[in-house]
Design an enzyme around this catalytic site. Structure first.
Site, PDB file in Angstrom:
ATOM      1  N   ASP A 370       0.767  -1.048  -0.209  1.00 51.15           N
ATOM      2  CA  ASP A 370       0.076  -0.013   0.055  1.00 51.15           C
ATOM      3  C   ASP A 370       0.828   1.130   0.025  1.00 51.15           C
ATOM      4  OD1 ASP A 370      -1.996   1.982   0.726  1.00 51.15           O
ATOM      5  OD2 ASP A 370      -3.141   0.296   1.603  1.00 51.15           O
ATOM      6  N   ARG A 372      -0.599   4.432   0.057  1.00 46.06           N
ATOM      7  CA  ARG A 372      -1.416   5.613   0.285  1.00 46.06           C
ATOM      8  C   ARG A 372      -0.891   6.702   1.596  1.00 46.06           C
ATOM      9  NH1 ARG A 372      -7.112   2.584   0.736  1.00 46.06           N
ATOM     10  NH2 ARG A 372      -5.782   0.907   1.417  1.00 46.06           N
TER      11      ARG A 372
END
Ligand SMILES: [Zn+2]
Length: 459
Positions: A370, A372
């Protein structure tokens, strides 16, 4: 002479017009000189405009006002000038519109857009006022957007009148939205029309804000726990050297990165957001085009987004406010190509698509699960003045932790109702629960995860 950005900048000052021109015969030698602002329309192949390199201020006579980030008074803080129409006024790296700046360049290149166009901001002011809030003057609370970005046309009117090209980075407007799931919720009695927030037709009345990223680099570095130098070098290198000022201009602290922005949907009375006596519901949603727009059943994104809207409407109808924050972070900010590669890898792996291998497949393709980095996400909540969220419609532990760490209280977390999870999305949601996502139904075991399977690629 070669500077640290690798650009040959010898003899940049005081050259005649020929030496200051970038053309096909100059072999990459870019020289700085005053731009020819009077040039009508885009440059043509025969007579290109001069290029001003802003990577070395002493050579190009830059006089952009320094930014004093975190000042309560926007005039003292300084207007952020990231436009390219007069490079001598710039006090930021990068430019407006995120990745769309590249399309703007295409329009200039083909003659469709005059590079000197200045926007007429008449009647573009926010549909409703947001802030100022105490968080706007706290350099720790907001580092990735300009809290004054919506009021540029008013606050900086004297500077605009002097010809300084300052652009809004936030726009606020009103809308009616129509979604089939909300109409179903009305028909089934889960929602009721009240005439103001939900019209008898089923239209939902919202205020929405579009927010461009404006990064204060020292603050972003601090949030990520890295040095500002390391952050600048990584940004410079990983964008293919797109912004030399990242490494040559430590005096420029503000960067408008070429990434997608944020859209905020507000339901109900905006004043309720900062009223401690009225409830606030929030969903923070990261873009998923496949599900959000096209209804793909491999994840829970659109069902959870619509559930968040339903919760926002109910809270607004109780006298509170609902907030949906939509981030352009497609595929965990890895992009849709990576996402689709991972779908194939998941569905073709030995044993088929299963929850116990969900995160491993992403990591195999992308090198990371990830990207983000929710550390910057709470800024938009602080821009809205939120200090307490009564109902947080998200199961993400990363989002929850980032918000709470930023000083916002979360009273209750609202998971997605089980009957809204599409069958093929079981793999994702159960893997996430096992990895730390919030659930009120118990965490699945390793044994459970092995049993949870998705469709094959060819089914
Ligand atoms: Zn999704």
């Amino acid at each position: 002479m070669t500077d640290s950005s690798g650009i040959n900048s010898s003899g940049v000052q005081g050259q005649g017009s020929g030496a200051g021109t970038l053309d096909s015969s100059s072999q990459g030698a870019i020289a700085a000189s005053k731009p020819s602002l009077s040039a009508p329309g885009p440059p043509n192949r025969k007579q290109r405009r001069h290029i001003v390199l802003t990577s070395h201020p002493s050579r190009s006579g830059l006089r952009g006002q320094p930014i004093d980030w975190g000042q309560a008074d926007p005039v003292q803080r300084g207007a952020i000038v990231a436009t390219v129409s007069d490079p001598s006024h710039r006090n930021a790296i990068g430019t407006h519109s995120g990745s769309y700046a590249v399309y703007r360049a295409l329009a200039v290149a083909n003659g469709g857009l005059c590079p000197d166009h200045r926007p007429d901001l008449t009647n573009t002011a926010p549909a409703i006022a947001i802030g100022p809030h105490p968080s706007w003057a706290d350099p720790q609370k907001i580092v990735s957007l300009d809290p004054f970005g919506a009021g540029v046309g008013e606050v900086y009117q004297p500077l605009l009148a002097q010809g300084i090209d300052i652009r809004p980075t936030i726009a606020v407007t009103n809308a009616h939205i129509q979604m089939p799931e909300l109409l179903d919720a009305l028909r089934q009695g889960r929602l009721a029309a009240d005439g103001a927030i939900v019209k008898p037709s089923g239209d939902l009345v919202v205020t929405k804000a579009a927010v461009e990223p404006v990064w204060y680099l020292p603050g972003v570095a601090q949030r990520l726990g890295v040095s500002e130098d390391d952050l600048r070098y990584a940004l410079f290198e990983q964008t293919g050297g797109m912004f030399p000022e990242l490494v040559t201009r430590p005096d420029l602290k503000v960067f408008l990165p070429p990434i997608g922005g944020i859209t905020v949907y507000l339901v109900g009375d905006v004043a309720a957001i900062t009223d401690p006596g009225r409830p606030v519901t929030v969903r923070v949603h990261d873009e998923c085009n496949g599900s959000d727009v096209f209804g793909s059943d491999i994840c829970t994104c659109r069902p959870y987004l619509v559930h968040g809207l339903e919760e926002c409407i109910r809270t607004a109808q109780q006298g509170g406010a609902g907030v949906i924050v939509y981030f352009r972070k497609e595929g965990r900010a890895l992009g849709e190509v990576t996402k689709f590669l991972v779908y194939n890898a998941r569905k073709r792996q030995q044993g088929g698509d299963r929850a116990d291998a969900y995160f491993a497949r992403t990591e195999c393709v992308a090198g990371v699960q990830d990207v983000r980095f929710q550390e910057l996400m709470p800024d938009v909540l602080h821009w809205l003045g939120i200090t307490r969220i009564d109902r947080f419609v998200s199961m993400s532990d990363m989002k929850y932790n980032a918000i709470v760490r930023s000083g916002i209280e979360i009273v209750e977390r609202v998971p997605i109702p089980d009957d809204l999870v599409p069958p093929d999305a079981r793999v994702e949601i159960e893997a996430k629960k096992a990895a730390g996502y919030y659930t009120d139904q118990g965490v699945p075991s390793e044994e459970d995860l092995i049993q949870i399977k998705g469709r094959n690629l060819t089914d």
